[in-house]
Scaffold this motif. Structure first.
Motif, short mmCIF file in Angstrom:
data_model
loop_
_atom_site.label_atom_id
_atom_site.label_comp_id
_atom_site.label_asym_id
_atom_site.label_seq_id
_atom_site.Cartn_x
_atom_site.Cartn_y
_atom_site.Cartn_z
N ALA A 37 0.83 -1.21 0.00
CA ALA A 37 0.00 0.00 0.00
C ALA A 37 0.86 1.25 0.00
O ALA A 37 0.57 2.23 -0.70
N THR A 38 1.94 1.24 0.77
CA THR A 38 2.86 2.38 0.80
C THR A 38 3.49 2.59 -0.57
O THR A 38 3.56 3.72 -1.08
N ALA A 39 3.96 1.50 -1.18
CA ALA A 39 4.62 1.62 -2.49
C ALA A 39 3.64 2.09 -3.57
O ALA A 39 4.00 2.87 -4.45
N LEU A 40 2.39 1.61 -3.48
CA LEU A 40 1.38 2.02 -4.46
C LEU A 40 1.10 3.51 -4.40
O LEU A 40 0.70 4.12 -5.40
N ALA A 41 1.29 4.10 -3.23
CA ALA A 41 0.99 5.52 -3.05
C ALA A 41 2.07 6.43 -3.64
O ALA A 41 1.90 7.65 -3.69
N HIS A 42 3.18 5.87 -4.09
CA HIS A 42 4.25 6.69 -4.67
C HIS A 42 3.72 7.42 -5.91
O HIS A 42 3.02 6.81 -6.74
N PRO A 43 4.06 8.69 -6.09
CA PRO A 43 3.55 9.44 -7.26
C PRO A 43 3.88 8.80 -8.60
O PRO A 43 3.12 8.94 -9.56
N GLY A 44 4.99 8.09 -8.65
CA GLY A 44 5.38 7.45 -9.91
C GLY A 44 4.84 6.05 -10.08
O GLY A 44 5.15 5.38 -11.08
N GLY A 45 4.05 5.59 -9.10
CA GLY A 45 3.46 4.26 -9.19
C GLY A 45 4.37 3.18 -8.61
O GLY A 45 5.51 3.41 -8.22
N LEU A 46 3.84 1.98 -8.55
CA LEU A 46 4.50 0.83 -7.94
C LEU A 46 5.49 0.17 -8.89
O LEU A 46 5.19 -0.08 -10.06
N CYS A 47 6.68 -0.12 -8.37
CA CYS A 47 7.65 -0.98 -9.06
C CYS A 47 7.68 -2.28 -8.26
O CYS A 47 8.30 -2.33 -7.18
N ASP A 48 7.03 -3.31 -8.76
CA ASP A 48 6.83 -4.53 -7.98
C ASP A 48 7.85 -5.59 -8.37
O ASP A 48 7.79 -6.19 -9.44
N PHE A 49 8.81 -5.83 -7.46
CA PHE A 49 9.83 -6.86 -7.65
C PHE A 49 9.69 -7.94 -6.58
O PHE A 49 10.67 -8.60 -6.22
N SER A 50 8.49 -8.14 -6.08
CA SER A 50 8.29 -9.04 -4.94
C SER A 50 8.02 -10.48 -5.36
O SER A 50 8.73 -11.40 -4.96
N VAL A 51 6.99 -10.70 -6.16
CA VAL A 51 6.53 -12.06 -6.41
C VAL A 51 7.34 -12.77 -7.48
O VAL A 51 7.62 -13.96 -7.38
N GLY A 52 7.73 -12.10 -8.53
CA GLY A 52 8.49 -12.77 -9.59
C GLY A 52 7.61 -13.39 -10.65
O GLY A 52 7.94 -14.44 -11.21
N THR A 53 6.48 -12.77 -10.94
CA THR A 53 5.59 -13.31 -11.96
C THR A 53 5.96 -12.76 -13.34
O THR A 53 6.32 -11.58 -13.46
N PRO A 54 5.92 -13.57 -14.38
CA PRO A 54 6.27 -13.07 -15.72
C PRO A 54 5.33 -11.95 -16.17
O PRO A 54 4.14 -11.95 -15.84
N VAL A 55 5.87 -11.00 -16.92
CA VAL A 55 5.07 -9.87 -17.42
C VAL A 55 5.15 -9.74 -18.94
O VAL A 55 4.41 -8.96 -19.53
N ASP A 56 6.03 -10.49 -19.57
CA ASP A 56 6.20 -10.38 -21.02
C ASP A 56 5.21 -11.28 -21.75
O ASP A 56 4.68 -12.24 -21.18
N PRO A 57 4.94 -11.00 -23.03
CA PRO A 57 3.93 -11.77 -23.76
C PRO A 57 4.28 -13.25 -23.89
O PRO A 57 5.46 -13.62 -23.96
N VAL A 58 3.25 -14.07 -23.94
CA VAL A 58 3.43 -15.48 -24.27
C VAL A 58 3.87 -15.55 -25.73
O VAL A 58 3.24 -14.92 -26.60
N PRO A 59 4.94 -16.27 -26.05
CA PRO A 59 5.40 -16.35 -27.44
C PRO A 59 4.28 -16.78 -28.39
O PRO A 59 3.44 -17.63 -28.06
N GLU A 60 4.27 -16.19 -29.57
CA GLU A 60 3.17 -16.39 -30.50
C GLU A 60 2.99 -17.86 -30.89
O GLU A 60 1.87 -18.34 -31.01
N LEU A 61 4.10 -18.59 -31.08
CA LEU A 61 3.94 -19.98 -31.50
C LEU A 61 3.23 -20.81 -30.43
O LEU A 61 2.52 -21.77 -30.74
N ILE A 62 3.40 -20.44 -29.15
CA ILE A 62 2.72 -21.16 -28.08
C ILE A 62 1.25 -20.77 -28.05
O ILE A 62 0.36 -21.63 -27.89
N GLN A 63 0.95 -19.48 -28.24
CA GLN A 63 -0.45 -19.06 -28.30
C GLN A 63 -1.19 -19.77 -29.43
O GLN A 63 -2.34 -20.19 -29.26
N LYS A 64 -0.52 -19.88 -30.57
CA LYS A 64 -1.16 -20.54 -31.73
C LYS A 64 -1.42 -22.01 -31.45
O LYS A 64 -2.47 -22.56 -31.81
N ALA A 65 -0.47 -22.68 -30.80
CA ALA A 65 -0.66 -24.09 -30.47
C ALA A 65 -1.82 -24.28 -29.50
O ALA A 65 -2.61 -25.22 -29.63
N LEU A 66 -1.93 -23.38 -28.53
CA LEU A 66 -3.06 -23.44 -27.59
C LEU A 66 -4.37 -23.24 -28.32
O LEU A 66 -5.33 -24.00 -28.13
#
Length: 382
Positions: A37-66
């Protein structure tokens, strides 16, 4: 209609004499909410390095296979089609040097599910010990507690009671420290487990993310010899292919143990959805997207490490994985609070055991823009 007020509450009710949740530690991430909550209140927004969840797109060839496999109205199987198991075995041979066939691999519904329920599925219980590294992913302990076994931390396997340890966890590259175990250390651990009749399970989810060291699988013949007796390796596609949302993972190793797990999981209905099975085949059959993702993570790691060290942190281990294990040589929660004031959220080291109480874990899985913002804030606050 009258009710019997003396009847015991049903299982799961807050008033029940015994609840499964009573066996478990407090879910650690709940403790981080005030700092978020404290970090979210920063004027520049939250930089979240806590959980380690991927943020980049799923590669297209994998999306197509799905997408191509979405018209699958029938039930998939727990073991999956032979094409899936051959893809897993092929990747293990190509990337890990493992001599293994499709009869010795098993897809799982995410690696955390397997870690949490493996001791139960193997029939462990009271009187048995489940051992895991002193600094470790918390779910190893949770898995022991869920089946009533005794969780035991270790720094060296020589500290353990070989007559009681039934399941021995190894984690290389490590979460949270990024430490990599070399072939010699892994060989000694395999020998100890085999000597004492313990099942050794190696969590290798970050194996493709080595930076200053090259991780090796416990299934490599230089480590385990000619066979995989008494060994399992756990792998995930969440980090190397951005598939955390797919819950795509697998376990491989001793074919006798894999077959036992298959039988138990068939009864429990633990089935990877058919479209995810198809996506897994595509992901394991392509190495180019993994190399591209590694380059993204390498750039973020370099930028964050330099900024943290300039700010006054010391980074230890961190030779692999998606984390920087950093310390200011003071209690971890003080560091968490200080960084939250800058809008930066990190994980306190004591989430991973008391030995981490003066460290924080910094995941470099945020976007390039958020990493740049954090670097700018750290530089400005020096």
């Amino acid at each position: 209609m009258s009710t019997n007020s003396t009847r015991a509450p049903f299982p799961g009710h807050p008033g029940a004499a015994r609840r499964v949740s009573d066996l478990l530690p407090v879910f650690p991430w709940d403790k981080l909410e005030p700092y978020k909550a404290t970090a979210l209140a920063h004027p520049g927004g939250l930089c979240d390095f806590s959980v380690g969840t991927p943020v980049d797109p799923v590669p297209e060839l994998i999306q197509k296979a799905l997408a191509a496999a979405t018209d699958t109205p029938g039930y998939p199987t727990v073991w999956g089609p032979v094409e899936l198991r051959e893809a897993i075995a092929g990747w293990l041979h190509r990337r890990c040097g493992a001599e293994i066939g499709p009869q010795a691999v098993l897809p799982t519904v995410g690696s955390k599910e397997l870690v949490a329920w493996l001791p139960t599925q193997l029939g462990l219980g009271p009187g048995d010990q489940v051992a895991y590294p002193r600094l470790a992913y918390p779910t190893y302990e949770v898995g022991a507690r869920l089946c009533g076994a005794e969780p035991v931390e270790y720094g060296s396997v020589d500290e353990l009671d070989g007559s009681r340890v039934r399941l021995l966890w190894v984690n290389s590259p490590s979460n949270p420290t990024g430490r990599v175990l070399g072939k010699d250390e892994l060989r000694r651990t395999v020998a100890w487990a085999r000597e004492h009749g313990a099942l050794l399970v190696s969590d290798e989810c970050y194996l493709e993310l080595g930076w200053s060291a090259e991780p090796v699988s416990v299934l490599h013949p230089d480590v385990c010899g000619a066979g995989h007796e008494g060994l399992l390796a756990v792998h995930s596609l969440s980090k190397r292919s951005n598939l955390a949302g797919y819950r795509a993972s697998f376990v491989a190793g001793d074919p006798v143990v894999v077959r036992e797990l298959l039988e138990v999981r068939k009864h429990g209905g633990l089935i990877v959805p058919a479209p995810v099975q198809a996506a897994t085949i595509a992901a394991l059959s392509d190495d180019a997207h993994v190399a591209e993702q590694r380059e993204r993570y390498a750039a973020r790691r370099s930028a964050l490490r330099a900024a943290l060290e300039a700010y006054g942190f010391r980074v230890e281990h961190s030779e692999a994985s998606l984390y920087l294990w950093a310390t200011q040589d003071r209690p971890c929660w003080e560091t968490v609070a200080e960084l939250a004031g800058l809008g930066i959220l990190v994980a306190p080291g004591d989430f991973y055991g008391p030995a981490g109480e003066r460290f924080v874990r910094v995941a470099f899985t945020a976007t390039d823009e958020r990493v740049a913002a954090a670097v700018e804030r750290l530089d400005a606050a020096r």
